[in-house]
Design a protein around this motif. Sequence first.
Motif, PDB file in Angstrom:
ATOM      1  N   HIS A  83       0.838  -1.194   0.000  1.00 47.50           N
ATOM      2  CA  HIS A  83       0.000   0.000   0.000  1.00 47.50           C
ATOM      3  C   HIS A  83       0.873   1.244   0.000  1.00 47.50           C
ATOM      4  N   GLU A  84       0.236   2.381  -0.276  1.00 47.34           N
ATOM      5  CA  GLU A  84       0.968   3.635  -0.375  1.00 47.34           C
ATOM      6  C   GLU A  84       0.973   4.408   0.936  1.00 47.34           C
ATOM      7  N   GLY A  85       0.143   4.023   1.904  1.00 45.80           N
ATOM      8  CA  GLY A  85       0.095   4.748   3.163  1.00 45.80           C
ATOM      9  C   GLY A  85      -1.181   5.562   3.277  1.00 45.80           C
ATOM     10  N   ILE A  86      -1.279   6.363   4.296  1.00 45.19           N
ATOM     11  CA  ILE A  86      -2.464   7.170   4.560  1.00 45.19           C
ATOM     12  C   ILE A  86      -2.107   8.633   4.342  1.00 45.19           C
ATOM     13  N   GLU A  87      -2.943   9.336   3.590  1.00 43.74           N
ATOM     14  CA  GLU A  87      -2.740  10.767   3.386  1.00 43.74           C
ATOM     15  C   GLU A  87      -3.271  11.508   4.593  1.00 43.74           C
TER      16      GLU A  87
END
Length: 107
Positions: A83-87
């Motif tokens: 996953h790319e992470g949480i903004e």
Amino acid sequence: MTKVQLNQKEQHYADTREEAEEIISAAKENDNLQMHKITEKYNKYGQYFLIDLTYAYQTPKEVMESRPQNDNVPEGQMSMDDHEGIEYSVDKNGGVSISDGQLELVK
């Protein structure tokens, strides 16, 4: 976290200079040999030689740039690379806000 050996130091003993040079020549077959040194020593029993060898396997930069191994991730679960992470955004007071829909659980 995996352990990675970056360097190794060895010290050997030899009775004669020829034996010391044989140890050095055997160590030179290893491409990771960085330094070798023969030190001539004396004591009450006579002359002897100490051989210092230093091997360097990887630099810390190479270790940090290498891709981590994810062999321990159970089937059906995501690894950190999936996953790319949480903004999020931080306001002037130090508060953190997260966009809607990012905290939903995936089943």
